[in-house]
Motif scaffolding. Structure first.
Motif, PDB file in Angstrom:
ATOM      1  N   GLU A 106       0.831  -1.217   0.000  1.00  0.00           N
ATOM      2  CA  GLU A 106       0.000   0.000   0.000  1.00  0.00           C
ATOM      3  C   GLU A 106       0.856   1.253   0.000  1.00  0.00           C
ATOM      4  O   GLU A 106       0.573   2.221  -0.704  1.00  0.00           O
ATOM      5  N   ALA A 120       1.138   4.073  -2.923  1.00  0.00           N
ATOM      6  CA  ALA A 120       0.841   5.483  -2.643  1.00  0.00           C
ATOM      7  C   ALA A 120       2.028   6.351  -3.061  1.00  0.00           C
ATOM      8  O   ALA A 120       1.858   7.398  -3.701  1.00  0.00           O
ATOM      9  N   TYR A 174       2.353   6.694  -6.851  1.00  0.00           N
ATOM     10  CA  TYR A 174       1.310   7.572  -7.402  1.00  0.00           C
ATOM     11  C   TYR A 174       1.685   9.031  -7.170  1.00  0.00           C
ATOM     12  O   TYR A 174       1.559   9.875  -8.076  1.00  0.00           O
ATOM     13  N   TYR A 217      -4.887  13.306  -1.572  1.00  0.00           N
ATOM     14  CA  TYR A 217      -4.975  11.977  -2.172  1.00  0.00           C
ATOM     15  C   TYR A 217      -4.992  10.889  -1.101  1.00  0.00           C
ATOM     16  O   TYR A 217      -5.832   9.983  -1.125  1.00  0.00           O
ATOM     17  N   ALA A 249      -7.578   7.937  -0.202  1.00  0.00           N
ATOM     18  CA  ALA A 249      -7.124   6.612  -0.650  1.00  0.00           C
ATOM     19  C   ALA A 249      -7.050   5.602   0.479  1.00  0.00           C
ATOM     20  O   ALA A 249      -7.137   4.405   0.275  1.00  0.00           O
ATOM     21  N   ASN A 250      -6.910   6.086   1.716  1.00  0.00           N
ATOM     22  CA  ASN A 250      -6.667   5.176   2.831  1.00  0.00           C
ATOM     23  C   ASN A 250      -7.964   4.599   3.368  1.00  0.00           C
ATOM     24  O   ASN A 250      -8.753   5.288   4.012  1.00  0.00           O
TER      25      ASN A 250
END
Lengths: 188, 428
Positions: free
Chosen positions: A69, A73, A76, A90, A94-95
């Protein structure tokens, strides 16, 4: 007289046999007990080993997942050439894991949590205290030569929740006023 | 049942030992110690959040202006659940709320687990190398300073922020607490009389002499010897044991040291001992009451680390039981022995007198020098100013361009302004 003597001999034999039987019983009981205890201990050890193996596998899986993960991240953020603010926006969305949070920390020990508080702002974190010396030895090393390299952070008091935590971290470059600066992205 | 006590140190052997003993007595209750880094900042956050609650925490004195007051349980209302009959009145008095409101005067939110003792660490190895023994009074102390300076050492060392108050505050407090007429001395200070400053002329003059003779020269020690560069306890321990920073990290320079006398508190001893073991230092040392008086040293009891109970705990009764356990004579003595405190026990003065071989006429405690205004700050500020007086930055420029220390009278005037309140008015 002779009968009396015979009677005494038989009594003696009976008592002796009884003593022998009781002794044999005691010895047998002791041997069986030791064998039983030994078996229980072996079984317990085996159970503990199994448990440890399972825990290790679970932990490994957990860390592998967290690492993945974090790497995703980081990649990205790098690909999108984000600023710190962009990255926080973000990460906040996202989390999906309630058990962990992302933090972005600069080489000066100051940073932000990727969670919005009641005022709609990102909470800050401050790791400049000398208590965080070990932690800062990792953070202040963020630079071009260790971008995207994932590492572990030893147990520390999270600056956001004040709870004993551990984490994994990766160096990520982000845009600051049209220049690139290096930050540590933490998954706590 | 698990209770968590939060504290500011990476470990607290005294508390962990007490927790083990407590568990022996109450097998179904476990107490564990948790270290919170950057304690002053993280503790309120932890108490506020309610996540992974803390049941008790180590703290200083909690008064009305303390940021921890909203999280601490009021303890006078615990009644018989908290057993405080063995505690020392002087320390407990200080724990009560300092307030003019009669209804609040009996309230308290933390309990000192012991008392700090100010004094100084003496490098016995260094003294012995020069044929000196541990000084027992002012004359011997100054003679030792003279010999040390002749041999190229700066006898006294320490961070200027705390140096003078750790060396001389007990002396100052004794001048009040054990004055021939205590009531008169107390009234003079409490009324902020102009003459109050004169009570402290001797300790001020001694500090001035130490600076003038360069028996204390912190700027030189920082720039030339790389000692006491930070005010942390770890920095103190390293400097005292001559463990210096190199490109490879911290290394022991030698087993002799450069610091003969380091004013500090006795509770630093466990860290010094740990540092000594970690670096295999052979320096022998002692902690003594600073022998700044003609007859010897002065002892002053001030509250050491206190314990408070979180008002969010769901285990109030067990917390009361653990705190009571910590204050039982036997357990408190054991706890304080490890911590380097004097026990919070009604026999504290006797214990102190025996440990340091000091008569009761040279012992004072905080309760005797608590006034209606902040007496501590102007006095310690004045002492600190004197301790810095040989730093060129704080010297007076002369007509020929040279720098000279301000006169002793100048510093006494600063003290007078501080104690009378004139300095506060000037600042406004």
């Amino acid at each position: 007289m002779k009968k009396g003597k015979e009677k005494r001999n038989w009594s003696f034999i009976i008592v002796a046999v009884n003593i022998l039987l009781i002794t044999l019983l005691a010895v047998f009981f002791f041997i069986y007990n030791s064998y039983y205890q030994d078996n229980i201990q072996k079984q317990n050890l085996a159970n503990i080993q199994n448990l440890n193996r399972s825990s290790l596998q679970l932990s490994e899986k957990f860390f592998e997942n967290q690492q993945k993960e974090l790497k995703n991240a980081a990649q990205y953020i790098i690909r999108k050439n984000f600023t710190v603010r962009d990255a926080l926006d973000y990460l906040k969305d996202a989390n999906a894991d309630n058990a962990s949070t992302f933090e972005i920390v600069g080489t000066d020990g100051l940073g932000y949590v990727a969670e919005v508080n009641e005022r709609g702002e990102y909470d800050t974190v401050d790791y400049t205290s000398s208590d965080y010396r070990e932690f800062m030895n990792i953070i202040k090393d963020a630079g071009a030569n260790n971008v995207s390299r994932v590492g572990f952070v030893p147990e520390f008091t999270d600056g956001h929740t004040a709870v004993k935590s551990f984490g994994i971290q990766v160096t990520v470059p982000m845009r600051v006023m049209n220049e690139v600066s290096y930050f540590t992205l933490l998954s706590v | 049942m698990n209770l968590i006590v939060a504290g500011p140190w990476s470990d607290c052997k005294a508390l962990e030992d007490a927790a083990t003993d407590f568990n022996r007595q109450y097998p179904n209750c476990h107490v564990s110690y948790e270290y919170l880094q950057d304690f002053s900042d993280t503790l309120p956050k932890r108490l506020e959040s309610g996540d992974e609650p803390v049941d008790m925490f180590l703290t200083g004195n909690i008064q009305k202006d303390s940021p921890l007051l909203p999280y601490a349980a009021e303890l006078s209302s615990q009644g018989e659940q908290l057993e405080l009959s063995n505690t020392f009145d002087g320390l407990m008095e200080n724990a009560r709320l300092q307030t003019k409101d009669e209804a609040e005067k009996e309230l308290f939110y933390s309990i000192p687990l012991g008392a700090e003792v100010r004094g100084m660490f003496v490098n016995v190895t260094l003294l012995k190398s020069l044929g000196l023994s541990v000084p027992e009074n002012r004359a011997e102390l100054l003679e030792a300073c003279r010999v040390l300076k002749e041999n190229g050492y700066v006898p006294f060392q320490g961070n200027p922020g705390t140096f003078s108050q750790q060396l001389l505050y007990p002396y100052c407090c004794n001048l009040v607490a054990n004055a021939e007429d205590y009531e008169a001395a107390y009234a003079l200070i409490d009324s902020r009389d102009e003459q109050a400053a004169s009570l402290f002329e001797e300790p001020m003059r001694l500090m001035y002499e130490l600076a003038d003779e360069e028996y204390y020269n912190y700027k030189y020690c920082e720039t030339e010897l790389n000692l006491f560069l930070d005010a942390s306890n770890e920095g103190y321990a390293r400097s005292f044991l001559n463990i210096l920073e190199t490109e490879n990290g911290y290394e022991k320079k030698d087993d002799l040291g450069q610091v003969a006398f380091m004013p500090s508190v006795k509770s630093l001893e466990q860290l010094i001992q740990q540092t000594k073991e970690d670096y295999h230092s052979q320096i022998e040392y002692e902690f003594i009451l600073a022998p700044v008086g003609e007859e010897g040293g002065y002892a002053y009891l001030s509250p050491g680390r206190a314990i408070a109970i979180s008002n969010q705990t769901k285990n109030q009764a067990w917390c009361n039981r653990f705190v009571s356990f910590l204050l039982e004579t036997e357990h408190n003595i054991k706890f304080c022995d490890t911590m380097g405190f004097v026990p919070n026990n009604k026999n504290a003065m006797t214990i102190l007198s025996k440990e340091f071989d000091v008569p009761k006429e040279r012992i004072s405690q905080l309760g005797q020098v608590t006034f209606s205004y902040d007496f501590y700050s102007p006095l310690t500020d004045a002492l600190m100013a004197v301790s810095k007086s040989n730093n060129p930055k704080y010297m007076e420029e002369q007509a020929d361009g040279s720098m000279r220390m301000y006169s002793f009278d100048y510093y006494m005037e600063q003290l007078k302004k501080g104690l009378t309140g004139e300095a506060e008015q000037e600042n406004e």
